[in-house]
Design a protein around this motif. Structure first.
Motif: not given
Length: 746
Positions: A24-33
């Motif tokens: 989830f954190v990876f997806m959030l970071l990817a979405f943020t990036v």
């Protein structure tokens, strides 16, 4: 029994929670990036549009200064006036400054925009700017046609660069700004060419056509500006154009047009009337009498009347009208004599007579034409320059106001983009903090509690400590699970207590049964000894007496066979008695008894056997001695029946390991067996296990198919006679004695 099937899992709950949270954190970071890069792209695009518009602004300044320079240079070259030269040199310095600024700006942006689609337009602008510099270096400052292509290219390329990056909401304003930029250039071209015409005093229709073309383009640009521009800027431009100085410029433009038209008419009038026109045809007709000249005269006369009519329609009046009247009077005199020439020729008059008769003084007419040509210009060049420059300045001011508005709009977009990116970063950071805190809560309070429960269960299983209880204070499902676990622990403790009680009873019963069996064996052995020993001895004695007393050889032979049979029977009985009740059980010599049974087993099975004995075996309680003997006896029997072994090792030792302990190890190299459960074992192995268990000992069967068998036994004991053992022995003897009495009574 119903059961709940759980899916197999290789990860712990804690690891799975960490994995899910990490995803989830990876997806959030990817979405943020992704969105940050998108917003960064928007910010970069707006910043590029700001830079591009700065280029456009400098192009506008350069075009404005260049057009002013071109006009002053053209006026100076046409009139060679010293004040114009001074103004021209000052203006050239301003233009040089703008060229240098734009060159520096393009060089800077060329480095920044490497790899951008705008780089090609920047290169094209650099080429156009270099073309302007080259023309200026070659001394062609007053050549409008030479510069027009380069300035047009600069404006077009500047519009393309900014148009590729500016936002949709500013596009109409930028289009309006570009219309004003083109309007400044067209106005400058008109002002310069007209200024050159006025200063040089040369008015031509071709130049007027150029001026008309510039005026037409300006009107078209003004109409387009009014269509795309905002109302406030259209109103501003209209207000500027309503000023008297602008109206005066338009009046001068109209006056110039009339003067150019008049000049053209006068030139044509001069060509029609002068010596190349009707006067020339008249004189040739006088001299030659050729009708073609008469015809040419009439054609020129018609053309003169048309030109005269066009000049009168200009309503010029004054001295110009007087001069036109002189010309018309002279032409009418010529026209009146044309018929006289024909009549005199018909009468045969000479040329000199005809010439005297029809001679006309045409000098006043020719002087009038020359006067009109030399004194036609009545437009003051300074008046034209001031009024048209003011008009251009007004257009430039409106463009400046629009330019500030566009700059302000781009700045607002930059601020909005920065705020949007900052808000998004803060929102992403907040979501990340919430996610990490949720993960921390799940890992510590949920997965941590489950992990603690799992570790408690594992610890209870490994240490066989089932008194550990979980905290039941939580009110959620974990608390319910803890309470259920504690209930299971309580039920297990209760069941374990009952099981221990039953196990103790089972061991007690096993010991009684084993003791009873041993006592029964002892009883059977004594009975066999007592009941068979005396009769067999008596029979043997009788057979001996018969052999001594009888003289019959057959009787002696039979008596001898009876004695042999009795001896063989004695040996068999002793062998049976030794197996049922070995002598060592009575003599308390366990080691000798074990050696005896091992040797006997070796003779019967022809299998090598290594026997090792250590410790005080004679100090063992009787039940342990009997158990040791029976365990080895049963193990050897199993080996001979099932193992197919070639060698056996037996180790017996009395050691102290927290207390006296008998250790027995029997190993063979046979075929082995599956010992995963008691159900897989034979009766002999089950008997060994039960005998050891009845003495509170431990028995391990270590084997696998093809790997041989290892029986490891450890039996704790205490020195002296066990009271419980003595009671069991007495109880067993009473049982067998009561059984024998019942049998004898029967």
């Amino acid at each position: 029994m119903n059961s709940v099937t759980l899916k197999p899992a290789s990860f712990s709950i804690k690891n799975r929670v960490i994995l899910i949270v990490s995803l989830f954190v990876f997806m959030l970071l990817a979405f943020t990036v992704y969105h940050f890069s998108h917003r960064w792209g928007e910010l970069t695009q707006i910043s590029r549009s700001q830079d591009a518009f700065e280029v456009t602004r400098h192009v506008n300044l350069l075009v404005y200064e260049l057009e002013k320079e071109f006009a002053l240079t053209a006026g100076f070259l046409a009139g060679s006036k010293e004040p114009l030269r001074i103004k021209m040199l000052k203006q050239q310095q301003k233009s040089d400054d703008e060229v240098e600024k734009l060159t520096t700006l393009l060089s800077s942006y060329r480095q920044q925009w490497q790899g951008s689609v705008k780089l090609k337009s920047i290169d094209s602008m650099v080429e156009s700017l270099q073309g302007v510099i080259a023309l200026r270096s070659a001394g062609k400052q007053g050549s409008f046609d030479s510069y027009s292509d380069y300035t047009d290219s600069l404006i077009q390329q500047a519009g393309d660069i900014t148009g590729m990056s500016i936002s949709a909401e500013l596009r109409d304003r930028f289009d309006a700004y570009m219309k004003l930029m083109w309007l400044i250039e067209e106005s400058g071209q008109e002002r310069g060419i007209t200024y050159e015409m006025i200063e040089g005093g040369t008015f031509s229709v071709s130049e007027l056509l150029k001026v008309d073309n510039y005026i037409s383009h300006q009107n078209e640009l003004i109409d387009r500006f009014k269509r795309v521009g905002e109302t406030r800027f259209v109103t501003m431009l209209n207000a500027r154009f309503d000023e008297p100085v602008v109206h005066h410029a338009e009046q001068l433009r109209a006056a110039l047009k009339e003067q150019v038209q008049l000049n053209d008419l006068l030139n044509r009038l001069h060509a029609t009337v002068g010596y190349g026109g009707l006067i020339h045809a008249f004189k040739n007709y006088v001299i030659r009498g050729d009708s073609d000249y008469e015809k040419l005269f009439h054609e020129q006369m018609k053309l003169f009347k048309l030109l005269s009519s066009d000049i009168k329609h200009l309503n010029l009046g004054g001295e110009i009208a007087d001069r036109i009247a002189i010309i018309e009077a002279t032409v009418e005199q010529y026209h009146g004599y044309i018929d006289t020439i024909g009549q005199m020729r018909g009468q045969g008059r000479s040329i000199s007579e005809i010439d005297k008769r029809v001679r006309v003084d045409d000098r006043p007419a020719l002087d009038a034409i020359e006067f009109l040509r030399l004194h036609i210009t009545k437009i003051d060049s300074t008046d034209w320059w001031v009024s048209t420059s003011e008009r251009m300045q007004h257009i430039f001011e409106v463009a400046g106001a629009l330019e500030q508005d566009i700059h302000r709009g781009i700045g607002q977009q930059l601020q909005a983009a920065y705020r949007s990116m900052l808000y998004y970063l803060l929102l992403s950071l907040l979501l990340l903090i919430i996610t990490l805190y949720s993960a921390y809560y799940l890992i510590r309070h949920v997965a941590g509690s489950l992990t603690l429960m799992a570790e408690t269960l594992q610890s209870a299983t490994h240490q066989e400590n089932y008194e550990l209880l979980l905290n039941e204070s939580r009110g959620d499902e974990i608390g319910q699970l803890a309470r259920a676990f504690n209930r299971l622990i309580g039920e297990r403790q209760h069941a374990e207590t009952q099981l221990l009680h039953l196990s103790e009873k089972s061991r007690h019963l096993s010991r009684r049964l084993i003791t009873a069996a041993e006592n029964e064996r002892s009883y059977i052995a004594r009975e066999l000894h007592d009941e068979l020993g005396q009769p067999l001895t008596a029979v043997k004695t009788i057979a001996t007496l018969l052999a001594k007393q009888s003289e019959d050889p057959q009787v002696i032979t039979d008596a001898g066979e009876i004695k042999l049979m009795i001896d063989r029977l004695f040996r068999n009985v002793r062998r049976i008695l030794k197996r049922i009740r070995p002598d060592m059980l009575d003599a308390s010599n366990l080691q000798d008894g074990l050696l005896d049974v091992i040797k006997q087993w070796q003779r019967n099975n022809n299998i090598a056997c290594s026997f090792n004995c250590s410790g005080a075996l004679n100090q063992l309680p009787d039940m342990v001695k009997v158990a040791t003997y029976r365990l080895i006896q049963e193990s050897l029997t199993n080996i001979s029946r099932h193992a197919k072994a070639s060698s056996v090792t037996i180790d017996v030792a009395v050691v102290r390991d927290g207390g006296p302990l008998l250790k027995l190890d029997v190993q063979d190299d046979g075929v082995g067996a599956d010992v995963s459960s008691l159900d897989m074992m034979g009766l002999g192995m089950i008997g060994i296990h039960e005998r050891v268990r009845s003495l509170n000992g431990k028995c391990d069967f270590i084997s696998s198919p093809g790997k041989g068998m290892h029986i490891a036994v450890s039996i704790p004991f205490s020195h002296g006679r066990d009271v419980e053992q003595e009671e069991l022995s007495n109880q067993t003897m009473e049982i067998f004695q009561s059984g024998r009495k019942a049998s004898s009574n029967d």
